[in-house]
Design an enzyme around this catalytic site. Structure first.
Site, PDB file in Angstrom:
ATOM      1  N   TRP A   1       0.827  -1.208   0.000  1.00  0.00           N
ATOM      2  CA  TRP A   1       0.000   0.000   0.000  1.00  0.00           C
ATOM      3  C   TRP A   1       0.858   1.253   0.000  1.00  0.00           C
ATOM      4  CZ3 TRP A   1      -4.281  -1.098  -1.985  1.00  0.00           C
ATOM      5  CH2 TRP A   1      -4.973  -2.253  -1.658  1.00  0.00           C
TER       6      TRP A   1
ATOM      7  N   ASP B   1      -1.468   6.627   6.314  1.00  0.00           N
ATOM      8  CA  ASP B   1      -2.584   5.767   5.925  1.00  0.00           C
ATOM      9  C   ASP B   1      -2.846   4.813   7.094  1.00  0.00           C
ATOM     10  OD1 ASP B   1      -4.247   3.773   4.959  1.00  0.00           O
ATOM     11  OD2 ASP B   1      -3.016   3.273   3.210  1.00  0.00           O
TER      12      ASP B   1
ATOM     13  N   LYS C   1     -11.965  -1.612   6.671  1.00  0.00           N
ATOM     14  CA  LYS C   1     -11.146  -2.544   7.431  1.00  0.00           C
ATOM     15  C   LYS C   1     -11.641  -2.610   8.883  1.00  0.00           C
ATOM     16  CE  LYS C   1      -8.854  -2.947   3.703  1.00  0.00           C
ATOM     17  NZ  LYS C   1      -7.654  -2.285   3.259  1.00  0.00           N
TER      18      LYS C   1
HETATM   19  C1  LIG Z   1      -7.131  -1.843   1.948  1.00  0.00           C
HETATM   20  C2  LIG Z   1      -6.088  -0.806   2.069  1.00  0.00           C
HETATM   21  C3  LIG Z   1      -5.960   0.210   1.117  1.00  0.00           C
HETATM   22  C4  LIG Z   1      -6.828   0.295  -0.119  1.00  0.00           C
HETATM   23  O1  LIG Z   1      -8.101   0.640   0.225  1.00  0.00           O
HETATM   24  P1  LIG Z   1      -9.211   0.922  -0.879  1.00  0.00           P
HETATM   25  O2  LIG Z   1     -10.287   1.556  -0.050  1.00  0.00           O
HETATM   26  O3  LIG Z   1      -9.604  -0.392  -1.448  1.00  0.00           O
HETATM   27  O4  LIG Z   1      -8.662   1.840  -1.885  1.00  0.00           O
HETATM   28  C5  LIG Z   1      -4.987   1.157   1.318  1.00  0.00           C
HETATM   29  N1  LIG Z   1      -4.187   1.127   2.398  1.00  0.00           N
HETATM   30  C6  LIG Z   1      -4.292   0.168   3.331  1.00  0.00           C
HETATM   31  C7  LIG Z   1      -3.376   0.183   4.503  1.00  0.00           C
HETATM   32  C8  LIG Z   1      -5.242  -0.832   3.197  1.00  0.00           C
HETATM   33  O5  LIG Z   1      -5.336  -1.792   4.132  1.00  0.00           O
END
Ligand SMILES: *Cc1c(COP(=O)(O)O)cnc(C)c1O
Length: 362
Positions: A101, A171, A195
């Site tokens: 990511w 993030d 998540k």
């Molecule tokens: C799942 C995830 C993403 C991507 O998320 P989307 O909403 O599908 O774009 C980005 N960063 C992390 C840490 C993730 O777990």
């Protein structure tokens, strides 16, 4: 058919209480005679949902007044572009690459300016967090970027990097609201909610107000300007209304459960059950350096592809769903987000123990 123990990395388990409440309100939300799905986003009822969601999130995370909370769309992945478009005034940003990511965010930023990888744990398949106490942070970096909890590899920053005064962007998709954070240490904290917080379709951006400016990169679409969303209190266009409503319920559930301190304690207990088992097991091994282990995503392997598949299959039959590791790494991964009950983790550990006994040659 009852509910399974869902160890999915995302979209993931939500509190049963929240789902039940939403079910009760699905035809008639609080006497409005309609579902939140059917209601104008400019209605009084929805306005209250938004206001309460923001306030509850502010209370939970202790968000200082000089930070804005935006409820946006496009998932975490759209932020990979939105961040550079809005923050890259010097067109320079530094990235700490701790997994896929972070790497995706880094690659995306390259479209808009100079993205520097100032640290990486790629040399050991992202099984650790690099030492970030004295990195070669660029003089003219607009921000330093991290992915705080690495969903795929199961690592987590336990201390934030020394950004040498530069703005930190994080993030937190897979550790959102899993423990208390000091928001003031960040310029931007953002995460897709699917998540640990709610249904897919909402991304929450917590951003220090001085970072929200008119001065975006040329060609930045209106919908990708933080300013437009801030000026319109996340109602510039139709927001992901039903998703925000569920997030709001999860915030209330978290407050009732005791807030983020209580959640952290619970998450530590849950993770310890699995890690303690892995540490003494002869068959199952954790794949991550101990001190960098995530509380949310626990990857493990048996060392044999055959046994891995057998385990996943038998676990599924026993009611433990989605234990297969990410397609890029294989093995297993148990995601044990806030809403995964203690009982689910205890039962998984017992199941692993039993599997080990049954599959070890005497
Ligand atoms: C799942 C995830 C993403 C991507 O998320 P989307 O909403 O599908 O774009 C980005 N960063 C992390 C840490 C993730 O777990």
């Amino acid at each position: 058919m009852g509910r399974v123990y869902n160890f999915s990395a995302g979209p993931a388990v939500l509190p049963e209480e929240v789902l039940k409440e939403a079910a009760e309100e699905i035809l008639d939300y609080k006497g409005t005679g309609m579902s939140v799905m059917e209601m104008s986003h400019r209605s009084k009822a929805f306005e209250t949902i938004m206001e309460e969601a923001e306030q509850d999130l502010r209370d939970l995370m202790n968000i200082p007044d000089n930070y804005k909370v935006l409820f946006l769309q496009g998932g975490a992945s759209l932020q990979f572009a939105m961040l550079p478009m809005n923050l890259m005034k010097n067109k320079v940003a530094d990235f700490i690459i701790t997994g896929q990511w972070a790497k995706k965010a880094y690659e995306e930023a390259k479209i808009y300016g100079k993205a520097n990888a100032i640290a990486s744990s790629a040399d050991k398949t992202f099984s650790y967090i690099p030492d970030c106490s004295d990195l070669p942070v660029s003089e003219d970096a607009d921000y330093v970027y991290i992915c705080e909890n690495n969903t795929i590899y199961g690592t987590k920053f336990k201390t934030l990097p020394n950004t040498k005064g530069k703005t930190l962007v994080s993030d937190v998709s897979s550790c959102f609201l899993s423990e208390p954070v000091d928001v003031s240490k960040y310029g931007v904290i953002y995460g897709g909610v699917q998540k640990n917080v709610g249904p897919a379709g909402v991304v929450i951006v917590i951003i220090r107000e001085d970072l929200i400016t008119e001065d975006t990169l040329p060609g930045t679409p209106t919908m990708m300007k933080y300013k437009i969303h801030d000026d319109n209190k996340s109602l510039y266009n139709t927001p992901p209304a039903y998703g925000i409503y569920i997030c709001g319920k999860v915030f209330k559930w978290l407050k009732k459960t005791g807030g983020l301190e209580a959640m952290k304690e619970l998450n530590e207990k849950k993770a310890a059950i699995l890690y303690d088992f892995l540490d003494q097991s002869e068959m199952f091994k954790g794949t991550v350096v101990k001190e960098d282990r995530s509380l949310m995503n626990v990857p493990f392997v048996t060392g044999s592809d055959e046994l891995d598949s057998k385990f996943i299959k038998e676990a599924k039959a026993a009611g433990f769903e989605n234990l297969k590791g990410h397609r890029s790494v294989g093995g297993m991964r148990a995601s044990i987000y806030n809403a995964m009950p203690m009982e689910g983790v205890e039962k998984l550990a017992s199941f692993m123990k039993k599997f080990e006994a049954e599959n070890t040659k005497k």
